[in-house]
Design a protein around this motif. Sequence first.
Motif, PDB file in Angstrom:
ATOM      1  N   LEU A 113       0.844  -1.176   0.000  1.00 17.85           N
ATOM      2  CA  LEU A 113       0.000   0.000   0.000  1.00 17.85           C
ATOM      3  C   LEU A 113       0.883   1.231   0.000  1.00 17.85           C
ATOM      4  CD1 LEU A 113      -2.869  -0.608   2.611  1.00 17.85           C
ATOM      5  CD2 LEU A 113      -3.147  -0.292   0.150  1.00 17.85           C
ATOM      6  N   ARG A 114       0.373   2.300  -0.580  1.00 14.92           N
ATOM      7  CA  ARG A 114       1.083   3.575  -0.535  1.00 14.92           C
ATOM      8  C   ARG A 114       0.156   4.611   0.073  1.00 14.92           C
ATOM      9  NH1 ARG A 114       2.707   7.877  -5.204  1.00 14.92           N
ATOM     10  NH2 ARG A 114       4.764   8.497  -4.435  1.00 14.92           N
ATOM     11  N   LEU A 115       0.529   5.103   1.225  1.00 11.42           N
ATOM     12  CA  LEU A 115      -0.228   6.148   1.879  1.00 11.42           C
ATOM     13  C   LEU A 115       0.299   7.512   1.442  1.00 11.42           C
ATOM     14  CD1 LEU A 115      -0.428   4.782   5.547  1.00 11.42           C
ATOM     15  CD2 LEU A 115      -1.893   4.261   3.583  1.00 11.42           C
ATOM     16  N   SER A 116      -0.608   8.459   1.325  1.00  8.90           N
ATOM     17  CA  SER A 116      -0.242   9.838   1.012  1.00  8.90           C
ATOM     18  C   SER A 116      -0.806  10.755   2.075  1.00  8.90           C
ATOM     19  CB  SER A 116      -0.802  10.249  -0.354  1.00  8.90           C
ATOM     20  OG  SER A 116      -0.290   9.447  -1.384  1.00  8.90           O
ATOM     21  N   ALA A 162       9.254  -1.572  10.938  1.00  3.26           N
ATOM     22  CA  ALA A 162       9.053  -1.047   9.584  1.00  3.26           C
ATOM     23  C   ALA A 162      10.308  -1.131   8.715  1.00  3.26           C
ATOM     24  CB  ALA A 162       8.601   0.408   9.662  1.00  3.26           C
ATOM     25  N   LYS A 163      11.439  -1.293   9.325  1.00  3.08           N
ATOM     26  CA  LYS A 163      12.705  -1.307   8.581  1.00  3.08           C
ATOM     27  C   LYS A 163      12.717  -2.398   7.518  1.00  3.08           C
ATOM     28  CE  LYS A 163      15.647   0.620  12.213  1.00  3.08           C
ATOM     29  NZ  LYS A 163      16.708   0.342  13.204  1.00  3.08           N
ATOM     30  N   GLY A 164      13.133  -2.001   6.330  1.00  3.08           N
ATOM     31  CA  GLY A 164      13.231  -2.955   5.235  1.00  3.08           C
ATOM     32  C   GLY A 164      11.932  -3.179   4.483  1.00  3.08           C
ATOM     33  N   ARG A 165      10.818  -2.691   5.044  1.00  4.86           N
ATOM     34  CA  ARG A 165       9.519  -2.886   4.378  1.00  4.86           C
ATOM     35  C   ARG A 165       8.823  -1.574   4.037  1.00  4.86           C
ATOM     36  NH1 ARG A 165       5.448  -5.212   7.035  1.00  4.86           N
ATOM     37  NH2 ARG A 165       6.140  -4.438   9.084  1.00  4.86           N
ATOM     38  N   PHE A 166       9.026  -0.548   4.859  1.00  3.07           N
ATOM     39  CA  PHE A 166       8.391   0.747   4.642  1.00  3.07           C
ATOM     40  C   PHE A 166       9.415   1.747   4.119  1.00  3.07           C
ATOM     41  CE2 PHE A 166       4.885   0.334   8.144  1.00  3.07           C
ATOM     42  CZ  PHE A 166       4.482  -0.868   7.569  1.00  3.07           C
ATOM     43  N   THR A 167       8.934   2.670   3.289  1.00  2.00           N
ATOM     44  CA  THR A 167       9.776   3.757   2.799  1.00  2.00           C
ATOM     45  C   THR A 167       9.003   5.057   2.886  1.00  2.00           C
ATOM     46  OG1 THR A 167      10.881   2.266   1.236  1.00  2.00           O
ATOM     47  CG2 THR A 167      11.140   4.633   0.892  1.00  2.00           C
ATOM     48  N   ILE A 168       9.555   6.016   3.609  1.00  4.58           N
ATOM     49  CA  ILE A 168       8.941   7.330   3.700  1.00  4.58           C
ATOM     50  C   ILE A 168       9.636   8.264   2.725  1.00  4.58           C
ATOM     51  CG2 ILE A 168      10.439   8.078   5.610  1.00  4.58           C
ATOM     52  CD1 ILE A 168       7.996   9.607   6.731  1.00  4.58           C
ATOM     53  N   SER A 169       8.865   9.116   2.074  1.00  7.67           N
ATOM     54  CA  SER A 169       9.423  10.083   1.139  1.00  7.67           C
ATOM     55  C   SER A 169       8.529  11.316   1.137  1.00  7.67           C
ATOM     56  CB  SER A 169       9.517   9.474  -0.271  1.00  7.67           C
ATOM     57  OG  SER A 169       8.233   9.113  -0.758  1.00  7.67           O
ATOM     58  N   ARG A 170       9.019  12.361   0.494  1.00  4.54           N
ATOM     59  CA  ARG A 170       8.233  13.593   0.475  1.00  4.54           C
ATOM     60  C   ARG A 170       8.462  14.351  -0.813  1.00  4.54           C
ATOM     61  NH1 ARG A 170       9.672  16.902   5.518  1.00  4.54           N
ATOM     62  NH2 ARG A 170       8.378  18.465   4.488  1.00  4.54           N
ATOM     63  N   ASP A 171       7.474  15.172  -1.156  1.00  5.44           N
ATOM     64  CA  ASP A 171       7.545  16.066  -2.299  1.00  5.44           C
ATOM     65  C   ASP A 171       7.182  17.446  -1.779  1.00  5.44           C
ATOM     66  OD1 ASP A 171       6.181  15.986  -5.694  1.00  5.44           O
ATOM     67  OD2 ASP A 171       7.140  17.584  -4.569  1.00  5.44           O
ATOM     68  N   ASN A 226       3.788  19.629  -1.092  1.00  3.72           N
ATOM     69  CA  ASN A 226       3.454  19.558   0.338  1.00  3.72           C
ATOM     70  C   ASN A 226       2.839  18.196   0.681  1.00  3.72           C
ATOM     71  OD1 ASN A 226       4.353  22.110   1.216  1.00  3.72           O
ATOM     72  ND2 ASN A 226       2.481  23.069   0.452  1.00  3.72           N
ATOM     73  N   THR A 227       3.457  17.169   0.191  1.00  3.74           N
ATOM     74  CA  THR A 227       2.926  15.818   0.361  1.00  3.74           C
ATOM     75  C   THR A 227       4.025  14.875   0.853  1.00  3.74           C
ATOM     76  OG1 THR A 227       1.286  16.172  -1.383  1.00  3.74           O
ATOM     77  CG2 THR A 227       1.744  13.897  -0.770  1.00  3.74           C
ATOM     78  N   VAL A 228       3.640  14.008   1.758  1.00  4.88           N
ATOM     79  CA  VAL A 228       4.542  12.963   2.240  1.00  4.88           C
ATOM     80  C   VAL A 228       3.896  11.616   1.957  1.00  4.88           C
ATOM     81  CG1 VAL A 228       3.598  12.948   4.594  1.00  4.88           C
ATOM     82  CG2 VAL A 228       5.954  12.200   4.190  1.00  4.88           C
ATOM     83  N   TYR A 229       4.733  10.636   1.696  1.00  2.61           N
ATOM     84  CA  TYR A 229       4.254   9.310   1.327  1.00  2.61           C
ATOM     85  C   TYR A 229       4.817   8.258   2.267  1.00  2.61           C
ATOM     86  CZ  TYR A 229       3.555  11.911  -2.998  1.00  2.61           C
ATOM     87  OH  TYR A 229       3.180  12.855  -3.921  1.00  2.61           O
ATOM     88  N   LEU A 230       4.081   7.162   2.381  1.00  2.25           N
ATOM     89  CA  LEU A 230       4.595   5.994   3.082  1.00  2.25           C
ATOM     90  C   LEU A 230       4.304   4.780   2.212  1.00  2.25           C
ATOM     91  CD1 LEU A 230       6.005   5.038   5.687  1.00  2.25           C
ATOM     92  CD2 LEU A 230       3.727   4.457   6.567  1.00  2.25           C
ATOM     93  N   GLN A 231       5.356   4.266   1.594  1.00  2.00           N
ATOM     94  CA  GLN A 231       5.239   3.049   0.812  1.00  2.00           C
ATOM     95  C   GLN A 231       5.415   1.869   1.749  1.00  2.00           C
ATOM     96  OE1 GLN A 231       4.615   2.554  -2.543  1.00  2.00           O
ATOM     97  NE2 GLN A 231       4.599   0.354  -2.076  1.00  2.00           N
ATOM     98  N   MET A 232       4.423   1.007   1.789  1.00  2.00           N
ATOM     99  CA  MET A 232       4.452  -0.138   2.699  1.00  2.00           C
ATOM    100  C   MET A 232       4.405  -1.418   1.877  1.00  2.00           C
ATOM    101  SD  MET A 232       1.924   1.179   5.743  1.00  2.00           S
ATOM    102  CE  MET A 232       0.458   1.126   4.717  1.00  2.00           C
TER     103      MET A 232
END
Length: 129
Positions: free
Chosen positions: A18-21, A64-73, A77-83
Amino acid sequence: QVQLVESGGGLVQAGDSLRLSCAASGRIFSSYAMGWFRQTQGNERDIAAAISWSGGSTFYADSAKGRFTISRDNARNTVYLQMDSLKPEDTAVYYCALKFIAHGYGSMWYRDPIDYDYWGQGTQVTVSS
């Protein structure tokens, strides 16, 4: 006031992604760090991941290590969480949070909920086995 709106939650099976925004709007008058927290009923809100204003520094909970990735634009003004590789124990309400920072703190991330100034309404993530 600042508004944070999360999206992307849902019901998935174990192993799925899932990708949360989280989109921030309103009176964004300075730089800010962001975090993703998660909470299950009866438990405290715990950090999942955090990211600095620059995006160059990140923090992940051990789970979350190794499975989740947080990023931002920052332009959006958006942050993401790739799970990825989701597990049933990832089931929770996920909240994004924003913390305004002073000049010179662009590489800092924050893991304590009390540090944050604004919160989103949360998005439910349910992972079935």
